[in-house]
Design a protein around this motif. Structure first.
Motif, PDB file in Angstrom:
ATOM      1  N   ASP A   1       0.832  -1.199   0.000  1.00  0.00           N
ATOM      2  CA  ASP A   1       0.000   0.000   0.000  1.00  0.00           C
ATOM      3  C   ASP A   1       0.867   1.250   0.000  1.00  0.00           C
ATOM      4  OD1 ASP A   1       0.977   0.092   2.569  1.00  0.00           O
ATOM      5  OD2 ASP A   1      -0.961   0.440   3.528  1.00  0.00           O
ATOM      6  N   GLY A   2       2.137   1.111  -0.333  1.00  0.00           N
ATOM      7  CA  GLY A   2       3.044   2.249  -0.439  1.00  0.00           C
ATOM      8  C   GLY A   2       4.132   1.897  -1.428  1.00  0.00           C
ATOM      9  N   SER A   3       5.133   2.742  -1.558  1.00  0.00           N
ATOM     10  CA  SER A   3       6.193   2.491  -2.519  1.00  0.00           C
ATOM     11  C   SER A   3       7.116   1.375  -2.057  1.00  0.00           C
ATOM     12  CB  SER A   3       7.017   3.764  -2.741  1.00  0.00           C
ATOM     13  OG  SER A   3       6.244   4.721  -3.406  1.00  0.00           O
ATOM     14  N   ILE A   4       7.560   0.581  -3.002  1.00  0.00           N
ATOM     15  CA  ILE A   4       8.564  -0.436  -2.748  1.00  0.00           C
ATOM     16  C   ILE A   4       9.823  -0.025  -3.500  1.00  0.00           C
ATOM     17  CG2 ILE A   4       9.241  -2.807  -3.217  1.00  0.00           C
ATOM     18  CD1 ILE A   4       7.291  -2.649  -0.980  1.00  0.00           C
ATOM     19  N   CYS A   5      10.935   0.077  -2.767  1.00  0.00           N
ATOM     20  CA  CYS A   5      12.191   0.504  -3.380  1.00  0.00           C
ATOM     21  C   CYS A   5      13.228  -0.599  -3.247  1.00  0.00           C
ATOM     22  CB  CYS A   5      12.721   1.774  -2.720  1.00  0.00           C
ATOM     23  SG  CYS A   5      11.626   3.209  -2.883  1.00  0.00           S
ATOM     24  N   VAL A   6      14.075  -0.725  -4.252  1.00  0.00           N
ATOM     25  CA  VAL A   6      15.077  -1.790  -4.237  1.00  0.00           C
ATOM     26  C   VAL A   6      16.350  -1.291  -4.921  1.00  0.00           C
ATOM     27  CG1 VAL A   6      14.307  -2.797  -6.423  1.00  0.00           C
ATOM     28  CG2 VAL A   6      15.484  -4.231  -4.756  1.00  0.00           C
ATOM     29  N   ASN A   7      17.487  -1.764  -4.417  1.00  0.00           N
ATOM     30  CA  ASN A   7      18.762  -1.531  -5.085  1.00  0.00           C
ATOM     31  C   ASN A   7      19.006  -2.673  -6.061  1.00  0.00           C
ATOM     32  OD1 ASN A   7      19.342   0.738  -3.495  1.00  0.00           O
ATOM     33  ND2 ASN A   7      20.277  -0.515  -1.903  1.00  0.00           N
ATOM     34  N   CYS A   8      19.445  -2.352  -7.261  1.00  0.00           N
ATOM     35  CA  CYS A   8      19.808  -3.409  -8.199  1.00  0.00           C
ATOM     36  C   CYS A   8      20.968  -2.945  -9.064  1.00  0.00           C
ATOM     37  CB  CYS A   8      18.616  -3.830  -9.058  1.00  0.00           C
ATOM     38  SG  CYS A   8      17.983  -2.580 -10.201  1.00  0.00           S
ATOM     39  N   ASN A   9      21.653  -3.904  -9.673  1.00  0.00           N
ATOM     40  CA  ASN A   9      22.860  -3.628 -10.448  1.00  0.00           C
ATOM     41  C   ASN A   9      22.651  -3.815 -11.938  1.00  0.00           C
ATOM     42  OD1 ASN A   9      24.461  -3.343  -8.047  1.00  0.00           O
ATOM     43  ND2 ASN A   9      24.563  -5.576  -7.898  1.00  0.00           N
ATOM     44  N   ILE A  10      23.384  -3.023 -12.703  1.00  0.00           N
ATOM     45  CA  ILE A  10      23.502  -3.235 -14.139  1.00  0.00           C
ATOM     46  C   ILE A  10      24.978  -3.527 -14.416  1.00  0.00           C
ATOM     47  CG2 ILE A  10      23.302  -2.202 -16.435  1.00  0.00           C
ATOM     48  CD1 ILE A  10      21.091  -0.414 -15.337  1.00  0.00           C
ATOM     49  N   VAL A  11      25.268  -4.714 -14.928  1.00  0.00           N
ATOM     50  CA  VAL A  11      26.647  -5.084 -15.230  1.00  0.00           C
ATOM     51  C   VAL A  11      27.008  -4.534 -16.604  1.00  0.00           C
ATOM     52  CG1 VAL A  11      28.272  -6.978 -15.527  1.00  0.00           C
ATOM     53  CG2 VAL A  11      26.440  -7.160 -13.827  1.00  0.00           C
ATOM     54  N   LEU A  12      28.047  -3.715 -16.664  1.00  0.00           N
ATOM     55  CA  LEU A  12      28.459  -3.117 -17.924  1.00  0.00           C
ATOM     56  C   LEU A  12      29.118  -4.170 -18.812  1.00  0.00           C
ATOM     57  CD1 LEU A  12      29.948   0.241 -16.597  1.00  0.00           C
ATOM     58  CD2 LEU A  12      27.649  -0.205 -17.455  1.00  0.00           C
ATOM     59  N   PRO A  13      28.996  -4.032 -20.142  1.00  0.00           N
ATOM     60  CA  PRO A  13      29.592  -5.014 -21.056  1.00  0.00           C
ATOM     61  C   PRO A  13      31.085  -5.194 -20.789  1.00  0.00           C
ATOM     62  CG  PRO A  13      28.156  -3.500 -22.244  1.00  0.00           C
ATOM     63  CD  PRO A  13      28.269  -2.966 -20.841  1.00  0.00           C
ATOM     64  N   GLY A  14      31.491  -6.435 -20.635  1.00  0.00           N
ATOM     65  CA  GLY A  14      32.896  -6.728 -20.398  1.00  0.00           C
ATOM     66  C   GLY A  14      33.343  -6.532 -18.970  1.00  0.00           C
ATOM     67  N   GLY A  15      32.449  -6.060 -18.124  1.00  0.00           N
ATOM     68  CA  GLY A  15      32.821  -5.803 -16.748  1.00  0.00           C
ATOM     69  C   GLY A  15      32.693  -7.043 -15.877  1.00  0.00           C
ATOM     70  N   PRO A  16      33.330  -7.037 -14.703  1.00  0.00           N
ATOM     71  CA  PRO A  16      33.229  -8.181 -13.792  1.00  0.00           C
ATOM     72  C   PRO A  16      31.864  -8.212 -13.126  1.00  0.00           C
ATOM     73  CG  PRO A  16      34.425  -6.392 -12.747  1.00  0.00           C
ATOM     74  CD  PRO A  16      34.169  -5.951 -14.165  1.00  0.00           C
ATOM     75  N   PRO A  17      31.458  -9.353 -12.590  1.00  0.00           N
ATOM     76  CA  PRO A  17      30.173  -9.429 -11.880  1.00  0.00           C
ATOM     77  C   PRO A  17      30.161  -8.495 -10.668  1.00  0.00           C
ATOM     78  CG  PRO A  17      31.063 -11.614 -12.317  1.00  0.00           C
ATOM     79  CD  PRO A  17      32.157 -10.646 -12.639  1.00  0.00           C
ATOM     80  N   CYS A  18      29.002  -7.974 -10.351  1.00  0.00           N
ATOM     81  CA  CYS A  18      28.867  -7.131  -9.165  1.00  0.00           C
ATOM     82  C   CYS A  18      28.948  -8.010  -7.918  1.00  0.00           C
ATOM     83  CB  CYS A  18      27.531  -6.380  -9.189  1.00  0.00           C
ATOM     84  SG  CYS A  18      27.309  -5.329 -10.650  1.00  0.00           S
ATOM     85  N   ASP A  19      29.604  -7.506  -6.878  1.00  0.00           N
ATOM     86  CA  ASP A  19      29.794  -8.311  -5.670  1.00  0.00           C
ATOM     87  C   ASP A  19      29.249  -7.617  -4.424  1.00  0.00           C
ATOM     88  OD1 ASP A  19      31.611  -6.281  -5.436  1.00  0.00           O
ATOM     89  OD2 ASP A  19      33.378  -7.565  -5.178  1.00  0.00           O
ATOM     90  N   ASN A  20      28.222  -6.759  -4.602  1.00  0.00           N
ATOM     91  CA  ASN A  20      27.692  -6.007  -3.464  1.00  0.00           C
ATOM     92  C   ASN A  20      26.452  -6.637  -2.849  1.00  0.00           C
ATOM     93  OD1 ASN A  20      25.776  -5.431  -5.418  1.00  0.00           O
ATOM     94  ND2 ASN A  20      26.511  -3.352  -5.788  1.00  0.00           N
TER      95      ASN A  20
END
Length: 384
Positions: A202-221
């Motif tokens: 019944d309110g906003s849902i916020c989330v952190n998410c990652n975009i992996v750049l081409p050729g970049g390593p996987p995100c580890d956060n």
């Protein structure tokens, strides 16, 4: 320093409505308090600003929101400017105002002990209201109007690290009144651009998410990849932790209340357990969604209240939003080492039996309910 309190009023004309804003500043405490009366669609508001502690507090709509004071604000200079405007005896009109728009993303909720460390004036103004710690994000007018209208909004606060872009506070719009996309995916290469989030919150849902750049390593956060969030269940999996424990102190009793989120079942479930204490029996609450991700109308017999060894079953009321409850418990955990009796709002109800379930209904119960009630009598209930 000679103690001095600067009081001023500011007359503001917005369309055909005129309001008077009150401002009080003490050079002894360094606190500026601004009181704005209700107008248009806004309730009355109180702002508390303090330079030394870098504190900004907004009290409105029966909630206090605490955040860091923006670096560009000089509190004493602001107080003097407000005094100068009163001395000019001029009415401030919309044409003379530069409006900024801020969204406040909830981070933590403060209990009594955390409140005691705040400025006394904030403790006093917020003694009867929830006090939420927020992160503030500036948006433009168009985004703000969309948000107020219940439309989707993407609040960008990007941080790039070694080929990994973190999109902070990708937010859904308001749940029950929403239409169209309820969450928009910030990854332009995601297979699903968005989806509705009706009946989840019944309110906003916020989330952190990652975009992996081409050729970049996987995100580890530890954040989800944006491209993998394709439906309501994916978003809930990113928002909710698997386990959250909150320590509660009631007199000499110290016990732990546990929240468990089951992301492995196609029908996502939230379980809250509380051990027996004082004259209260142990309590387990299980709520689960339909396999589509909806919590209401689609799922039946999806609300368990287990008191001691007795299992009571109902269909989840439409005004109960389990995701909001879970997010709220996570916020309490983030804001407090322990909560006390003074932090609780006690409500009482009467459970009335409404007859047994049929064999087919018992067989169709969620596995998290069956595992708790295999040796118990299962009965429908209504709460009065």
């Amino acid at each position: 320093l000679h103690p001095q309190t600067i009081g001023s009023v500011l007359t503001i004309a917005e369309g055909e409505e005129t309001i008077v804003q009150e401002n009080i500043f003490s050079n002894l405490t360094g606190i500026l308090e601004i009181k704005v009366p209700p107008h248009k669609n806004y309730t009355d508001s109180v702002y508390i600003l303090h330079q030394e502690s870098k504190t900004s507090m907004l009290k409105t709509n029966n909630t206090c929101q605490l955040s860091d004071l923006p670096g560009y604000i000089n509190v004493s200079a602001m107080a003097q400017q407000l005094q100068n405007l009163e001395n000019e005896n001029a009415t401030v009109t919309e044409a003379k105002v530069i409006t900024t728009y801020v969204l406040k993303a909830r981070q933590a909720r403060f209990g009594i002990r955390r409140r005691e460390k705040l400025l006394p004036v904030i403790q006093d103004r917020c003694k009867n209201e929830p006090l939420i710690q927020t992160s503030d994000f500036s948006v433009n007018e168009t985004e703000f109007e969309k948000y107020n209208a219940g439309e989707l909004i993407l609040v960008r606060n990007e941080k790039t690290t070694r080929g990994c872009v973190t999109q902070h506070n990708v937010c859904s719009k308001e749940g029950p009144i929403a239409c169209g996309y309820g969450w928009t995916n910030p990854d332009p290469n995601a297979p699903v651009k968005g989806f509705t989030f009706h009946q989840v919150s019944d309110g906003s849902i916020c989330v952190n998410c990652n975009i992996v750049l081409p050729g970049g390593p996987p995100c580890d956060n530890g954040f989800c990849e944006c491209k993998n969030i394709t439906n309501k269940k994916d978003l809930m999996d990113c928002v909710l932790d698997a386990d959250t424990e909150v320590v509660i102190e009631e007199g000499n009793d110290i016990f732990t209340q546990k929240l468990t989120y089951n992301s492995q079942s196609s029908e996502r479930s939230i379980t809250i357990t509380s051990p027996a204490h004082k004259d209260l029996s142990n309590l387990e609450v299980v709520m689960h969604a339909h396999s589509s991700g909806y919590w209401h109308n689609h799922a039946k017999n999806n609300n368990l209240l287990k008191l001691g060894d007795a299992c009571h079953i109902s269909t989840l009321p439409t005004d109960v939003f389990p995701v909001d409850i879970a997010v709220g418990i996570q916020e309490i955990k983030k804001g407090n080492n322990a909560t006390t009796k003074d932090d609780e709002v006690e409500t009482q109800g009467i459970i009335l039996g409404a007859g047994p379930l049929t064999k087919n209904e018992e067989n169709a119960l969620h596995s998290d309910i069956k595992s708790r009630c295999s040796n118990s009598n299962v009965e429908r209930y209504v709460e009065m």
